[in-house]
Structures are given as structure tokens and as C-alpha cells.
Design a protein around this motif. Sequence first.
Motif, PDB file in Angstrom:
ATOM      1  N   ALA A 140       0.833  -1.197   0.000  1.00  0.00           N
ATOM      2  CA  ALA A 140       0.000   0.000   0.000  1.00  0.00           C
ATOM      3  C   ALA A 140       0.867   1.247   0.000  1.00  0.00           C
ATOM      4  N   VAL A 141       0.389   2.281  -0.667  1.00  0.00           N
ATOM      5  CA  VAL A 141       0.977   3.615  -0.563  1.00  0.00           C
ATOM      6  C   VAL A 141       0.356   4.278   0.671  1.00  0.00           C
ATOM      7  N   PRO A 142       1.153   4.974   1.501  1.00  0.00           N
ATOM      8  CA  PRO A 142       0.579   5.578   2.717  1.00  0.00           C
ATOM      9  C   PRO A 142      -0.626   6.462   2.429  1.00  0.00           C
ATOM     10  N   ASP A 143      -1.569   6.425   3.343  1.00  0.00           N
ATOM     11  CA  ASP A 143      -2.786   7.236   3.240  1.00  0.00           C
ATOM     12  C   ASP A 143      -2.405   8.703   3.044  1.00  0.00           C
ATOM     13  N   HIS A 144      -3.023   9.341   2.038  1.00  0.00           N
ATOM     14  CA  HIS A 144      -2.667  10.729   1.757  1.00  0.00           C
ATOM     15  C   HIS A 144      -3.803  11.457   1.057  1.00  0.00           C
ATOM     16  N   GLY A 145      -3.738  12.780   1.160  1.00  0.00           N
ATOM     17  CA  GLY A 145      -4.611  13.663   0.411  1.00  0.00           C
ATOM     18  C   GLY A 145      -3.775  14.484  -0.554  1.00  0.00           C
ATOM     19  N   HIS A 146      -4.383  15.525  -1.133  1.00  0.00           N
ATOM     20  CA  HIS A 146      -3.716  16.288  -2.187  1.00  0.00           C
ATOM     21  C   HIS A 146      -3.893  17.786  -1.976  1.00  0.00           C
ATOM     22  N   ARG A 147      -2.834  18.509  -2.254  1.00  0.00           N
ATOM     23  CA  ARG A 147      -2.896  19.972  -2.225  1.00  0.00           C
ATOM     24  C   ARG A 147      -3.127  20.552  -3.614  1.00  0.00           C
ATOM     25  N   GLY A 148      -3.151  19.688  -4.605  1.00  0.00           N
ATOM     26  CA  GLY A 148      -3.380  20.099  -5.981  1.00  0.00           C
ATOM     27  C   GLY A 148      -3.982  18.940  -6.753  1.00  0.00           C
ATOM     28  N   THR A 149      -3.515  18.738  -7.977  1.00  0.00           N
ATOM     29  CA  THR A 149      -4.014  17.658  -8.831  1.00  0.00           C
ATOM     30  C   THR A 149      -2.951  16.579  -8.965  1.00  0.00           C
ATOM     31  N   GLU A 150      -3.405  15.327  -8.938  1.00  0.00           N
ATOM     32  CA  GLU A 150      -2.520  14.183  -9.164  1.00  0.00           C
ATOM     33  C   GLU A 150      -3.128  13.300 -10.242  1.00  0.00           C
ATOM     34  N   LEU A 151      -2.347  13.006 -11.274  1.00  0.00           N
ATOM     35  CA  LEU A 151      -2.746  12.060 -12.314  1.00  0.00           C
ATOM     36  C   LEU A 151      -1.938  10.794 -12.129  1.00  0.00           C
ATOM     37  N   THR A 152      -2.606   9.650 -12.072  1.00  0.00           N
ATOM     38  CA  THR A 152      -1.914   8.371 -11.904  1.00  0.00           C
ATOM     39  C   THR A 152      -2.360   7.420 -13.003  1.00  0.00           C
ATOM     40  N   LEU A 153      -1.432   7.068 -13.880  1.00  0.00           N
ATOM     41  CA  LEU A 153      -1.702   6.194 -15.018  1.00  0.00           C
ATOM     42  C   LEU A 153      -1.078   4.831 -14.751  1.00  0.00           C
ATOM     43  N   VAL A 154      -1.886   3.783 -14.795  1.00  0.00           N
ATOM     44  CA  VAL A 154      -1.394   2.422 -14.546  1.00  0.00           C
ATOM     45  C   VAL A 154      -0.785   1.859 -15.836  1.00  0.00           C
ATOM     46  N   LEU A 155       0.435   1.367 -15.718  1.00  0.00           N
ATOM     47  CA  LEU A 155       1.129   0.752 -16.849  1.00  0.00           C
ATOM     48  C   LEU A 155       1.183  -0.765 -16.733  1.00  0.00           C
ATOM     49  N   GLN A 156       1.245  -1.265 -15.513  1.00  0.00           N
ATOM     50  CA  GLN A 156       1.303  -2.708 -15.259  1.00  0.00           C
ATOM     51  C   GLN A 156       0.621  -3.001 -13.937  1.00  0.00           C
ATOM     52  N   GLY A 157      -0.026  -4.156 -13.838  1.00  0.00           N
ATOM     53  CA  GLY A 157      -0.708  -4.519 -12.603  1.00  0.00           C
ATOM     54  C   GLY A 157      -1.969  -3.694 -12.407  1.00  0.00           C
ATOM     55  N   ALA A 158      -2.324  -3.478 -11.162  1.00  0.00           N
ATOM     56  CA  ALA A 158      -3.527  -2.718 -10.840  1.00  0.00           C
ATOM     57  C   ALA A 158      -3.451  -2.280  -9.392  1.00  0.00           C
ATOM     58  N   PHE A 159      -4.225  -1.234  -9.057  1.00  0.00           N
ATOM     59  CA  PHE A 159      -4.366  -0.840  -7.655  1.00  0.00           C
ATOM     60  C   PHE A 159      -5.825  -0.507  -7.370  1.00  0.00           C
ATOM     61  N   CYS A 160      -6.176  -0.615  -6.122  1.00  0.00           N
ATOM     62  CA  CYS A 160      -7.522  -0.257  -5.669  1.00  0.00           C
ATOM     63  C   CYS A 160      -7.401   0.813  -4.586  1.00  0.00           C
ATOM     64  N   ASP A 161      -8.358   1.724  -4.554  1.00  0.00           N
ATOM     65  CA  ASP A 161      -8.442   2.690  -3.470  1.00  0.00           C
ATOM     66  C   ASP A 161      -9.897   2.931  -3.131  1.00  0.00           C
ATOM     67  N   GLU A 162     -10.176   3.998  -2.402  1.00  0.00           N
ATOM     68  CA  GLU A 162     -11.537   4.284  -1.977  1.00  0.00           C
ATOM     69  C   GLU A 162     -12.463   4.627  -3.142  1.00  0.00           C
ATOM     70  N   VAL A 163     -11.897   4.893  -4.313  1.00  0.00           N
ATOM     71  CA  VAL A 163     -12.698   5.285  -5.474  1.00  0.00           C
ATOM     72  C   VAL A 163     -13.090   4.088  -6.325  1.00  0.00           C
ATOM     73  N   ALA A 164     -12.090   3.276  -6.725  1.00  0.00           N
ATOM     74  CA  ALA A 164     -12.360   2.192  -7.676  1.00  0.00           C
ATOM     75  C   ALA A 164     -11.106   1.336  -7.834  1.00  0.00           C
ATOM     76  N   ARG A 165     -11.204   0.390  -8.774  1.00  0.00           N
ATOM     77  CA  ARG A 165     -10.035  -0.386  -9.201  1.00  0.00           C
ATOM     78  C   ARG A 165      -9.508   0.223 -10.484  1.00  0.00           C
ATOM     79  N   PHE A 166      -8.187   0.361 -10.569  1.00  0.00           N
ATOM     80  CA  PHE A 166      -7.546   0.943 -11.736  1.00  0.00           C
ATOM     81  C   PHE A 166      -6.547  -0.067 -12.296  1.00  0.00           C
ATOM     82  N   GLY A 167      -6.808  -0.506 -13.540  1.00  0.00           N
ATOM     83  CA  GLY A 167      -5.949  -1.478 -14.189  1.00  0.00           C
ATOM     84  C   GLY A 167      -5.132  -0.847 -15.295  1.00  0.00           C
TER      85      GLY A 167
END
Length: 216
Positions: A140-167
Motif C-alpha cells: 500500500a501507498v501511505p494514506d494521503h490527500g492532495h494539495r493540488g491535482t494528481e494524475l496516476t496512469l497504470v502501466l502494469q498490474g492494478a491498484f484499488c483505493d476508496e474510489v475504484a479499481r484501476f488497471g
Amino acid sequence: MTRNQITHHLTDALLMAYSAGTLPEAFNLTVATHLSLCDDCRARAAAFDSVGGAMIDGADTVELAQDSLAATMARIRASKPQHETPAPRAGLFPAPLRDYVGGDLDAVRWRPVGMGVKQAILPTSRAATARLLFIPAGAAVPDHGHRGTELTLVLQGAFCDEVARFGPGDIEVANEELNHTPVAEIGADCICLAATDAPLRFRALMPRIAQPFLRI
């Protein structure tokens, strides 16, 4: 990666800003990499380009130099279409990202972040930061919020968070309203391209202490 399996896309606001050329370099890289994978977003981006061209056509005219047309046509012939359908690629990284890395996955110079997570910061302008993230399966990546915008593009594998699953090919657009704890899915290590225009907001003490050194 199968393009028709991509379910999380770029927003219209990001695509319009990309078309207008107003995004920071790190965001341009992430958007361009996603566009090379996503037929849907690439078509929408082309539509915004067309709107921009129509607006230019309707603008007031000015007198040009006599060789302007010839010079413009020469530049068009020398360039590639911005949203051409990408050719099949070998390796993990699409062409826009491969150019920044200087190769594919084996060319990445990873630096440990902790708990098995690694990152590689890519050279871009200081307006925003682009980095590759390696998250071991199940970590897991440590729990965090944002002071601006973050774009996260999955290239391999997948991750899940409070929003959805991203493959693979999916992109998550996070803003100041989102607090989350991304967790890499079991089965494959997760590799992402992430761009941020402001430092993250960590709750735990240790990530906050390490934050200045890791530039996150």
C-alpha cells in the motif's frame, strides 16, 4: 494491454488544456502516454483540436509574410500527426514515456521509498513533477490527500483505493477532495506514471518526515 478494457479516462478539462497547450510538462507527458493507449480519449482530444482550429479560422485576419504558406506547409510535411494511432510496441512503456526514460523498464533508475515501494523522478519543468512508481503486489501507498491535482496512469498490474479499481491504461484524476490509500492488487507488481503539481498531504508522521527528501 487491451485498449477496450480501459474504463477510467481523462476529464474534458484536462483534454482541453492539453489541446490548448496550457498543462505543465509533467501533465503533458502523462496525458500523452494515456492517449497513446486509449482510443476513446485520443478521439476526444482530436475533437478538441478541431474546435481550436475552427476558432482560429474564425479569428480576425492579419497580413502575413509572402513565404508564410510555404514555410507552414514545409513544417506540416516534416511533422507527424499529433493523435495518430500508435503502432504496436515492444516492451512496457508507450513511446511518449519511453522517450523520457531513455528506454524501457530496464532503463529506469529506481530509488527506494520504503516498504518495497520505489520511484524514479523524470526530468520535466518545475511546474509539476512526473515520476514512475513501483508498488509490490499487495503493498500500500501511505494514506494521503492532495494539495493540488494528481494524475496516476497504470502501466502494469492494478491498484484499488476508496474510489475504484484501476488497471492497465486506466488513469485516476485526484484533487484536493480525495483522501485515499492505494493498494497494489495481488498477482502482479503495480507500475504507474504519476504527475503532481503540489506536494501530497500525508497523515502519518514518517511519510511527512521523508517527504522533502523524496520530493513527494
